[in-house]
Design a protein around this motif. Structure first.
Motif, PDB file in Angstrom:
ATOM      1  N   GLN A   3      11.923  16.115  -2.649  1.00  0.00           N
ATOM      2  CA  GLN A   3      11.157  15.688  -1.475  1.00  0.00           C
ATOM      3  C   GLN A   3       9.981  14.845  -1.921  1.00  0.00           C
ATOM      4  O   GLN A   3       9.244  15.227  -2.834  1.00  0.00           O
ATOM      5  CB  GLN A   3      10.685  16.896  -0.675  1.00  0.00           C
ATOM      6  N   VAL A   4       9.831  13.705  -1.278  1.00  0.00           N
ATOM      7  CA  VAL A   4       8.744  12.770  -1.568  1.00  0.00           C
ATOM      8  C   VAL A   4       8.040  12.506  -0.249  1.00  0.00           C
ATOM      9  O   VAL A   4       8.674  12.039   0.696  1.00  0.00           O
ATOM     10  CB  VAL A   4       9.284  11.459  -2.171  1.00  0.00           C
ATOM     11  N   MET A   5       6.761  12.810  -0.168  1.00  0.00           N
ATOM     12  CA  MET A   5       6.076  12.706   1.110  1.00  0.00           C
ATOM     13  C   MET A   5       4.736  11.994   0.973  1.00  0.00           C
ATOM     14  O   MET A   5       3.845  12.465   0.261  1.00  0.00           O
ATOM     15  CB  MET A   5       5.862  14.077   1.722  1.00  0.00           C
ATOM     16  N   LEU A  79       0.728  11.613  -6.483  1.00  0.00           N
ATOM     17  CA  LEU A  79       0.454  10.211  -6.800  1.00  0.00           C
ATOM     18  C   LEU A  79      -0.519   9.673  -5.761  1.00  0.00           C
ATOM     19  O   LEU A  79      -0.450  10.054  -4.586  1.00  0.00           O
ATOM     20  CB  LEU A  79       1.763   9.419  -6.753  1.00  0.00           C
ATOM     21  N   TYR A  80      -1.399   8.777  -6.190  1.00  0.00           N
ATOM     22  CA  TYR A  80      -2.402   8.216  -5.283  1.00  0.00           C
ATOM     23  C   TYR A  80      -2.370   6.690  -5.336  1.00  0.00           C
ATOM     24  O   TYR A  80      -1.962   6.085  -6.327  1.00  0.00           O
ATOM     25  CB  TYR A  80      -3.803   8.692  -5.664  1.00  0.00           C
ATOM     26  N   LEU A  81      -2.851   6.099  -4.245  1.00  0.00           N
ATOM     27  CA  LEU A  81      -3.104   4.659  -4.235  1.00  0.00           C
ATOM     28  C   LEU A  81      -4.407   4.433  -3.472  1.00  0.00           C
ATOM     29  O   LEU A  81      -4.461   4.626  -2.250  1.00  0.00           O
ATOM     30  CB  LEU A  81      -1.966   3.880  -3.578  1.00  0.00           C
ATOM     31  N   GLN A  82      -5.447   4.092  -4.201  1.00  0.00           N
ATOM     32  CA  GLN A  82      -6.728   3.738  -3.591  1.00  0.00           C
ATOM     33  C   GLN A  82      -6.690   2.254  -3.255  1.00  0.00           C
ATOM     34  O   GLN A  82      -6.496   1.424  -4.143  1.00  0.00           O
ATOM     35  CB  GLN A  82      -7.880   4.042  -4.546  1.00  0.00           C
ATOM     36  N   MET A  83      -6.868   1.937  -1.992  1.00  0.00           N
ATOM     37  CA  MET A  83      -6.784   0.559  -1.535  1.00  0.00           C
ATOM     38  C   MET A  83      -8.143   0.138  -0.986  1.00  0.00           C
ATOM     39  O   MET A  83      -8.605   0.687   0.021  1.00  0.00           O
ATOM     40  CB  MET A  83      -5.708   0.425  -0.457  1.00  0.00           C
ATOM     41  N   ASN A  84      -8.772  -0.795  -1.657  1.00  0.00           N
ATOM     42  CA  ASN A  84     -10.077  -1.303  -1.245  1.00  0.00           C
ATOM     43  C   ASN A  84      -9.952  -2.753  -0.781  1.00  0.00           C
ATOM     44  O   ASN A  84      -8.976  -3.429  -1.074  1.00  0.00           O
ATOM     45  CB  ASN A  84     -11.059  -1.222  -2.408  1.00  0.00           C
ATOM     46  N   SER A  85     -10.978  -3.205  -0.079  1.00  0.00           N
ATOM     47  CA  SER A  85     -11.020  -4.595   0.395  1.00  0.00           C
ATOM     48  C   SER A  85      -9.710  -4.992   1.061  1.00  0.00           C
ATOM     49  O   SER A  85      -9.127  -6.031   0.755  1.00  0.00           O
ATOM     50  CB  SER A  85     -11.323  -5.541  -0.782  1.00  0.00           C
ATOM     51  N   LEU A  86      -9.261  -4.155   1.976  1.00  0.00           N
ATOM     52  CA  LEU A  86      -7.976  -4.399   2.611  1.00  0.00           C
ATOM     53  C   LEU A  86      -7.991  -5.673   3.436  1.00  0.00           C
ATOM     54  O   LEU A  86      -9.014  -6.053   4.034  1.00  0.00           O
ATOM     55  CB  LEU A  86      -7.586  -3.204   3.478  1.00  0.00           C
ATOM     56  N   LYS A  87      -6.840  -6.338   3.468  1.00  0.00           N
ATOM     57  CA  LYS A  87      -6.667  -7.597   4.191  1.00  0.00           C
ATOM     58  C   LYS A  87      -5.556  -7.425   5.223  1.00  0.00           C
ATOM     59  O   LYS A  87      -4.673  -6.574   5.052  1.00  0.00           O
ATOM     60  CB  LYS A  87      -6.268  -8.698   3.207  1.00  0.00           C
ATOM     61  N   PRO A  88      -5.563  -8.238   6.262  1.00  0.00           N
ATOM     62  CA  PRO A  88      -4.473  -8.146   7.257  1.00  0.00           C
ATOM     63  C   PRO A  88      -3.092  -8.278   6.627  1.00  0.00           C
ATOM     64  O   PRO A  88      -2.138  -7.643   7.097  1.00  0.00           O
ATOM     65  CB  PRO A  88      -4.786  -9.298   8.207  1.00  0.00           C
ATOM     66  N   GLU A  89      -2.979  -9.072   5.565  1.00  0.00           N
ATOM     67  CA  GLU A  89      -1.677  -9.241   4.918  1.00  0.00           C
ATOM     68  C   GLU A  89      -1.234  -8.009   4.136  1.00  0.00           C
ATOM     69  O   GLU A  89      -0.110  -7.979   3.627  1.00  0.00           O
ATOM     70  CB  GLU A  89      -1.677 -10.469   4.001  1.00  0.00           C
ATOM     71  N   ASP A  90      -2.077  -6.999   4.036  1.00  0.00           N
ATOM     72  CA  ASP A  90      -1.668  -5.720   3.434  1.00  0.00           C
ATOM     73  C   ASP A  90      -0.955  -4.820   4.446  1.00  0.00           C
ATOM     74  O   ASP A  90      -0.457  -3.752   4.071  1.00  0.00           O
ATOM     75  CB  ASP A  90      -2.886  -4.974   2.882  1.00  0.00           C
ATOM     76  N   THR A  91      -0.929  -5.240   5.694  1.00  0.00           N
ATOM     77  CA  THR A  91      -0.255  -4.453   6.724  1.00  0.00           C
ATOM     78  C   THR A  91       1.223  -4.290   6.390  1.00  0.00           C
ATOM     79  O   THR A  91       1.940  -5.267   6.180  1.00  0.00           O
ATOM     80  CB  THR A  91      -0.410  -5.114   8.098  1.00  0.00           C
ATOM     81  N   ALA A  92       1.676  -3.045   6.319  1.00  0.00           N
ATOM     82  CA  ALA A  92       3.058  -2.743   5.927  1.00  0.00           C
ATOM     83  C   ALA A  92       3.280  -1.242   6.003  1.00  0.00           C
ATOM     84  O   ALA A  92       2.321  -0.474   6.146  1.00  0.00           O
ATOM     85  CB  ALA A  92       3.330  -3.230   4.505  1.00  0.00           C
ATOM     86  N   VAL A  93       4.525  -0.853   5.863  1.00  0.00           N
ATOM     87  CA  VAL A  93       4.845   0.542   5.596  1.00  0.00           C
ATOM     88  C   VAL A  93       4.838   0.719   4.084  1.00  0.00           C
ATOM     89  O   VAL A  93       5.477  -0.051   3.366  1.00  0.00           O
ATOM     90  CB  VAL A  93       6.210   0.947   6.177  1.00  0.00           C
ATOM     91  N   TYR A  94       4.105   1.702   3.622  1.00  0.00           N
ATOM     92  CA  TYR A  94       3.962   1.955   2.188  1.00  0.00           C
ATOM     93  C   TYR A  94       4.827   3.151   1.790  1.00  0.00           C
ATOM     94  O   TYR A  94       4.782   4.205   2.447  1.00  0.00           O
ATOM     95  CB  TYR A  94       2.500   2.212   1.844  1.00  0.00           C
ATOM     96  N   TYR A  95       5.577   2.961   0.708  1.00  0.00           N
ATOM     97  CA  TYR A  95       6.511   3.966   0.232  1.00  0.00           C
ATOM     98  C   TYR A  95       6.172   4.396  -1.182  1.00  0.00           C
ATOM     99  O   TYR A  95       5.845   3.574  -2.036  1.00  0.00           O
ATOM    100  CB  TYR A  95       7.935   3.414   0.217  1.00  0.00           C
ATOM    101  N   CYS A  96       6.299   5.676  -1.411  1.00  0.00           N
ATOM    102  CA  CYS A  96       6.203   6.246  -2.741  1.00  0.00           C
ATOM    103  C   CYS A  96       7.616   6.289  -3.331  1.00  0.00           C
ATOM    104  O   CYS A  96       8.596   6.543  -2.596  1.00  0.00           O
ATOM    105  CB  CYS A  96       5.631   7.656  -2.605  1.00  0.00           C
TER     106      CYS A  96
END
Length: 121
Positions: A3-5, A79-96
């Motif tokens: 399981q990956v959540m 697992l982590y993903l720190q996302m800074n200075s987000l931009k509109p082009e970062d809009t997406a579904v993010y998958y591990c």
């Protein structure tokens, strides 16, 4: 059963930050390089970051390098993903994903269900 959540997605404004988390069960977490992929509407899924088993080596695609930081806590199977200075082009579904090799999605054996990240301008 593996399981990956993922968790931590949401709606933010440009310039803001989010931290994604991914918890894994059913496999020996520290045997796997772990990665983050994303898929924007109408686009192919792309690998954006990958971290090796110990956390000593990381990979980023150019468009997120310097803004995103991948990390892992093997004691917590997370697992982590720190996302800074987000931009509109970062809009997406993010998958591990497990495992990973750079941005190659063909090596992935296990996917999470995804978490939506929306960045407004």
């Amino acid at each position: 059963q593996v399981q990956v959540m993922e968790s931590g997605g949401g709606l933010v404004q440009a310039g803001e930050s989010l931290r994604l988390s991914c918890t894994v069960s059913g496999l020996t977490f520290d045997d796997f390089a772990m990665g983050w992929f994303r898929q924007a509407p109408g686009k192919e899924r792309e690998g954006i970051s990958c971290i090796n088993q110990s956390g000593s080596s990381v990979y980023y695609i150019a468009s997120v390098s310097g803004r995103f930081t991948i990390s892992r806590d093997n004691a917590k199977n997370t697992l982590y993903l720190q996302m800074n200075s987000l931009k509109p082009e970062d809009t997406a579904v993010y998958y591990c994903a497990a495992p990973c090799a750079g941005s190659d999605k063909n090596v992935v054996e296990h996917w999470g269900q995804g978490t939506q990240v929306t960045v407004s301008s």
